[in-house]
Design a protein around this motif. Sequence first.
Motif, PDB file in Angstrom:
ATOM      1  N   GLU A  45       1.441 -10.147   8.099  1.00 34.82           N
ATOM      2  CA  GLU A  45       0.267  -9.579   7.456  1.00 34.82           C
ATOM      3  C   GLU A  45       0.315 -10.056   6.015  1.00 34.82           C
ATOM      4  O   GLU A  45       1.275  -9.766   5.301  1.00 34.82           O
ATOM      5  CB  GLU A  45       0.345  -8.048   7.502  1.00 34.82           C
ATOM      6  CG  GLU A  45      -0.806  -7.360   6.816  1.00 34.82           C
ATOM      7  CD  GLU A  45      -0.605  -5.851   6.792  1.00 34.82           C
ATOM      8  OE1 GLU A  45      -1.378  -5.142   7.445  1.00 34.82           O
ATOM      9  OE2 GLU A  45       0.343  -5.374   6.137  1.00 34.82           O
TER      10      GLU A  45
ATOM     11  N   SER B 173       4.393  -8.123   5.542  1.00 33.44           N
ATOM     12  CA  SER B 173       4.958  -7.426   6.703  1.00 33.44           C
ATOM     13  C   SER B 173       4.902  -8.332   7.920  1.00 33.44           C
ATOM     14  O   SER B 173       3.925  -9.058   8.110  1.00 33.44           O
ATOM     15  CB  SER B 173       4.163  -6.138   6.988  1.00 33.44           C
ATOM     16  OG  SER B 173       4.539  -5.608   8.240  1.00 33.44           O
TER      17      SER B 173
ATOM     18  N   ALA C 231      11.385  -2.176   3.970  1.00 33.09           N
ATOM     19  CA  ALA C 231      11.196  -0.903   4.668  1.00 33.09           C
ATOM     20  C   ALA C 231      11.024  -1.168   6.153  1.00 33.09           C
ATOM     21  O   ALA C 231      10.667  -2.270   6.571  1.00 33.09           O
ATOM     22  CB  ALA C 231       9.972  -0.172   4.116  1.00 33.09           C
ATOM     23  N   ASN C 232      11.284  -0.128   6.923  1.00 29.70           N
ATOM     24  CA  ASN C 232      11.140  -0.165   8.368  1.00 29.70           C
ATOM     25  C   ASN C 232       9.688   0.203   8.733  1.00 29.70           C
ATOM     26  O   ASN C 232       9.236   1.308   8.439  1.00 29.70           O
ATOM     27  CB  ASN C 232      12.132   0.849   8.947  1.00 29.70           C
ATOM     28  CG  ASN C 232      12.136   0.876  10.451  1.00 29.70           C
ATOM     29  OD1 ASN C 232      11.109   0.651  11.089  1.00 29.70           O
ATOM     30  ND2 ASN C 232      13.281   1.168  11.025  1.00 29.70           N
ATOM     31  N   VAL C 233       8.973  -0.717   9.342  1.00 31.55           N
ATOM     32  CA  VAL C 233       7.555  -0.471   9.642  1.00 31.55           C
ATOM     33  C   VAL C 233       7.385   0.709  10.607  1.00 31.55           C
ATOM     34  O   VAL C 233       6.446   1.497  10.489  1.00 31.55           O
ATOM     35  CB  VAL C 233       6.892  -1.744  10.221  1.00 31.55           C
ATOM     36  CG1 VAL C 233       5.485  -1.443  10.768  1.00 31.55           C
ATOM     37  CG2 VAL C 233       6.816  -2.837   9.162  1.00 31.55           C
TER      38      VAL C 233
ATOM     39  N   PHE D  85       7.959  -5.491  -0.280  1.00 34.12           N
ATOM     40  CA  PHE D  85       7.102  -5.771  -1.425  1.00 34.12           C
ATOM     41  C   PHE D  85       7.970  -6.120  -2.610  1.00 34.12           C
ATOM     42  O   PHE D  85       9.135  -5.749  -2.686  1.00 34.12           O
ATOM     43  CB  PHE D  85       6.140  -4.618  -1.759  1.00 34.12           C
ATOM     44  CG  PHE D  85       6.759  -3.498  -2.541  1.00 34.12           C
ATOM     45  CD1 PHE D  85       7.309  -2.421  -1.900  1.00 34.12           C
ATOM     46  CD2 PHE D  85       6.797  -3.531  -3.932  1.00 34.12           C
ATOM     47  CE1 PHE D  85       7.896  -1.388  -2.608  1.00 34.12           C
ATOM     48  CE2 PHE D  85       7.368  -2.507  -4.656  1.00 34.12           C
ATOM     49  CZ  PHE D  85       7.923  -1.423  -3.991  1.00 34.12           C
TER      50      PHE D  85
ATOM     51  N   PRO E 139       2.987  -7.313  -1.391  1.00 31.15           N
ATOM     52  CA  PRO E 139       3.482  -6.845  -0.091  1.00 31.15           C
ATOM     53  C   PRO E 139       3.388  -7.912   0.999  1.00 31.15           C
ATOM     54  O   PRO E 139       2.577  -8.822   0.932  1.00 31.15           O
ATOM     55  CB  PRO E 139       2.537  -5.684   0.230  1.00 31.15           C
ATOM     56  CG  PRO E 139       1.255  -6.018  -0.465  1.00 31.15           C
ATOM     57  CD  PRO E 139       1.575  -6.944  -1.613  1.00 31.15           C
TER      58      PRO E 139
ATOM     59  N   TYR F 144       8.733  -4.412   6.499  1.00 26.96           N
ATOM     60  CA  TYR F 144       7.753  -4.476   5.412  1.00 26.96           C
ATOM     61  C   TYR F 144       8.508  -4.786   4.131  1.00 26.96           C
ATOM     62  O   TYR F 144       9.624  -4.287   3.947  1.00 26.96           O
ATOM     63  CB  TYR F 144       7.050  -3.124   5.310  1.00 26.96           C
ATOM     64  CG  TYR F 144       6.164  -2.925   4.087  1.00 26.96           C
ATOM     65  CD1 TYR F 144       4.800  -3.192   4.142  1.00 26.96           C
ATOM     66  CD2 TYR F 144       6.685  -2.433   2.893  1.00 26.96           C
ATOM     67  CE1 TYR F 144       3.982  -2.990   3.037  1.00 26.96           C
ATOM     68  CE2 TYR F 144       5.870  -2.231   1.776  1.00 26.96           C
ATOM     69  CZ  TYR F 144       4.523  -2.506   1.863  1.00 26.96           C
ATOM     70  OH  TYR F 144       3.712  -2.303   0.767  1.00 26.96           O
TER      71      TYR F 144
END
Lengths: 347, 347
Positions: A41, A61, A92-94, A68, A59, A66
Amino acid sequence: MVQFVGVENAIKLISSIGVEPFLTGLADYIDEDFRRWEQFEKSPRIASHSRDGVIELMPASDGVTYSFKYVNGHPQNPLDGRQTVTAFGVLANVATGYPDFVSEMTLMTALRTAATSAVAARYLARPDAKVMAIIGQGAQSEFQALAFKAILGITRLQVFDIDPAASEKFARNMAGYDLEITVADSAQSAVIGADIVTTITADKKRSVILSDNMVGSGMHINAVGGDCPGKTELHADILKRGKVFVELPEQTRIEGEIQQMPEDFPVTELWRVITGLDMGRTGSSDITIFDSVGFATEDFSVLRYLRDKVQETEHFIDLDLLAEPTDPRDLFGLIGARQQHPDRLSA
Amino acid sequence: MVQFVGVENAIKLISSIGVEPFLTGLADYIDEDFRRWEQFEKSPRIASHSRDGVIELMPASDGVTYSFKYVNGHPQNPLDGRQTVTAFGVLANVATGYPDFVSEMTLMTALRTAATSAVAARYLARPDAKVMAIIGQGAQSEFQALAFKAILGITRLQVFDIDPAASEKFARNMAGYDLEITVADSAQSAVIGADIVTTITADKKRSVILSDNMVGSGMHINAVGGDCPGKTELHADILKRGKVFVELPEQTRIEGEIQQMPEDFPVTELWRVITGLDMGRTGSSDITIFDSVGFATEDFSVLRYLRDKVQETEHFIDLDLLAEPTDPRDLFGLIGARQQHPDRLSA
């Protein structure tokens, strides 16, 4: 707990691995993520502009992870002894939305930019390239030099900076890295005999660091310094003569060298060359230009690489960034448990 | 160095100040920032949606200080013992672009949401309001209760949750806070005699937590739970009967209760009421509705408040988030100094 890699730990990790092996490993991650470009994304960065500079959030993903990056750009900062660009990043964990990794990214941005340049050159430069000119010996120049040595096999550097002290700093830092280095007295003489030219100057304006007559047949140009609106390094004629490769066209048309060109100026996306969908260099006389501006997926790659590498070490600390009550509905219990007698505790 | 306030330190700070004085002080910062609303750069949040939830970055800037919050929303998280919403935030210096403060914001979001609700009610509820109903005893309910007690002088709570265990947890946490609490057996009975009704349920759908017949003359509704597309709590008839107050209309029309209404549905901006530009409550029989969704300036306010408060204490640690070489151009020197013999150090 969230893992945190600060500057000190980043330096320890890079030193324990070695800069060149670190860059080589990173290049593999970057290559891998370019190969699955379509899975990402790709959001536009959000910029907050002010009189003195810009603060951006970038950001990305892949649907599982994810990332940023926070990054600033403040051209006047060095006048007060500050970095023009500083950065930090987060993974981060989506699936849960929980961040799990935070890192300094001032060093990591220099490393990923250099590794991305070298990955691009692996597909775009002549395979027998040995000599690179570097115009501009600012904060990122040594990283570029070592990436091209480690990943491409460059053995000789011809460098120039309008400030001789910058070139001296560069030569000093590169001593012991087994590179033949010549400090040139002009950009013109630096590029003579170069297979690859890296432009990485800091001036925030429309400059002509390279003019058309300096670009010989078969040259690959790694144009790194022209990376925001109003900041370019190449004469437009070079862009017309060569074939231009970009990360994300929408972004590069605003920030890269091709901001000088009409909106429909033809470019080739780097990921399509890496995956074999499009041609890169077609012969030894092509002039190829990587119009690098830096994209969020490259930050994603370096954060992912760093996280993987750091697991085998102790070069991180744990941060209690996330409140985790035993009962998710009982967030207040975290405080309440300490608040049996609020009157007594009140200030 | 960047100051970091983790969960443990945030709890220590709140406990040392006391939850109610903390909320009262925070309300002053929120009020102050609403008064200078027009100074803020109000960017839209950037959301990354996935099957299980959303990850958002929410920036704000007053031209001197920049803030952003990372926040997720994952409705299924509690099934695995995780928080639906977690967050952390950053403050940075606009002039240099350097971040200087990082904090957990799961607790801070609950506190700023509650303080904002109470600030709104200070301008919108009847001045003699003493009784508040709270529908939904999830993670944020206790913060709402204490904010309305400390800032508005609410003395009596009538609470209801479809899960009696949630209401029991609430009553247990509120014991010792000098509030008269009744656990009702329905939303209908909870609102009887209430001056203020706070709806703060978690269900991610179009619900009717309050129907029109439950809303009496003079009531103030603090509608907190309807805060994203597809999630509302009030029957549309209530919105038509009352006067609706919002943070940022563009955002609330997408995320708030008024997503049910036509695009030109009349609303009043809270900052205009706080600054006296627009009327809030005009008499004791008005029905007023604060359609709260949470805005980036409120995160800015709580981060600013927290940073000010924490300076007097030891409830933070220093993070080496920023690489700061003595010579800004010599970023590589940070590594190079450790790399005299790269071959020996290489893995």
